[in-house]
Design a protein around this motif. Sequence first.
Motif, PDB file in Angstrom:
ATOM      1  N   TYR A  12       0.843  -1.194   0.000  1.00  0.00           N
ATOM      2  CA  TYR A  12       0.000   0.000   0.000  1.00  0.00           C
ATOM      3  C   TYR A  12       0.878   1.244   0.000  1.00  0.00           C
ATOM      4  O   TYR A  12       1.681   1.438   0.923  1.00  0.00           O
ATOM      5  N   GLN A  13       0.744   2.047  -1.034  1.00  0.00           N
ATOM      6  CA  GLN A  13       1.510   3.286  -1.125  1.00  0.00           C
ATOM      7  C   GLN A  13       0.621   4.524  -0.959  1.00  0.00           C
ATOM      8  O   GLN A  13       1.031   5.620  -1.288  1.00  0.00           O
ATOM      9  N   GLY A  14      -0.582   4.326  -0.451  1.00  0.00           N
ATOM     10  CA  GLY A  14      -1.516   5.442  -0.282  1.00  0.00           C
ATOM     11  C   GLY A  14      -1.247   6.222   0.987  1.00  0.00           C
ATOM     12  O   GLY A  14      -0.222   6.048   1.650  1.00  0.00           O
ATOM     13  N   PRO A  15      -2.187   7.076   1.343  1.00  0.00           N
ATOM     14  CA  PRO A  15      -2.022   7.905   2.529  1.00  0.00           C
ATOM     15  C   PRO A  15      -1.996   7.051   3.800  1.00  0.00           C
ATOM     16  O   PRO A  15      -2.599   5.991   3.858  1.00  0.00           O
ATOM     17  N   MET A  16      -1.279   7.537   4.807  1.00  0.00           N
ATOM     18  CA  MET A  16      -1.187   6.876   6.104  1.00  0.00           C
ATOM     19  C   MET A  16      -1.629   7.856   7.191  1.00  0.00           C
ATOM     20  O   MET A  16      -1.773   9.040   6.960  1.00  0.00           O
ATOM     21  N   GLY A  17      -1.848   7.327   8.380  1.00  0.00           N
ATOM     22  CA  GLY A  17      -2.167   8.158   9.535  1.00  0.00           C
ATOM     23  C   GLY A  17      -3.444   8.948   9.347  1.00  0.00           C
ATOM     24  O   GLY A  17      -4.462   8.430   8.870  1.00  0.00           O
ATOM     25  N   THR A  18      -3.380  10.221   9.692  1.00  0.00           N
ATOM     26  CA  THR A  18      -4.549  11.094   9.616  1.00  0.00           C
ATOM     27  C   THR A  18      -5.074  11.202   8.188  1.00  0.00           C
ATOM     28  O   THR A  18      -6.290  11.203   7.962  1.00  0.00           O
ATOM     29  N   ASP A  19      -4.158  11.248   7.226  1.00  0.00           N
ATOM     30  CA  ASP A  19      -4.587  11.332   5.829  1.00  0.00           C
ATOM     31  C   ASP A  19      -5.377  10.083   5.426  1.00  0.00           C
ATOM     32  O   ASP A  19      -6.380  10.177   4.719  1.00  0.00           O
ATOM     33  N   MET A  20      -4.932   8.912   5.887  1.00  0.00           N
ATOM     34  CA  MET A  20      -5.662   7.677   5.601  1.00  0.00           C
ATOM     35  C   MET A  20      -7.034   7.726   6.258  1.00  0.00           C
ATOM     36  O   MET A  20      -8.032   7.342   5.645  1.00  0.00           O
ATOM     37  N   SER A  21      -7.071   8.200   7.503  1.00  0.00           N
ATOM     38  CA  SER A  21      -8.341   8.283   8.234  1.00  0.00           C
ATOM     39  C   SER A  21      -9.363   9.119   7.488  1.00  0.00           C
ATOM     40  O   SER A  21     -10.539   8.770   7.418  1.00  0.00           O
ATOM     41  N   GLU A  22      -8.912  10.216   6.930  1.00  0.00           N
ATOM     42  CA  GLU A  22      -9.813  11.086   6.184  1.00  0.00           C
ATOM     43  C   GLU A  22     -10.202  10.470   4.832  1.00  0.00           C
ATOM     44  O   GLU A  22     -11.368  10.489   4.450  1.00  0.00           O
TER      45      GLU A  22
END
Length: 102
Positions: A12-22
């Motif tokens: 997975y190369q997508g957003p992590m952390g807060t960015d993933m949550s959103e």
Amino acid sequence: MFMKILQVDFDYQGPMGTDMSEALKDLALSINKEPGLIWKIWTESASEQLGGGIYLFEDEKSAQNYLAMHSERLKNMGVKEVRGIIFDINLPLTEINSGPVI
């Protein structure tokens, strides 16, 4: 009890952390509607570029159905390989360690 744990991970190369949550909030809300799902813990590793989750299902059939559907969804999103394993739960030992399945 015949509950099952499903462990899933994938590159997975997508957003992590807060960015993933959103970015994945709507997906998280939709997962709550999956038949047999009791809970999900979302997992991520920025250093290993992995995403995934640990799921508790009421039974093996629900876990298998979800794994098949989710694998297809991820492949449609460009994920090449989805690793999924369904585990039995050793309830006596899990109870000793306060596992959230009892």
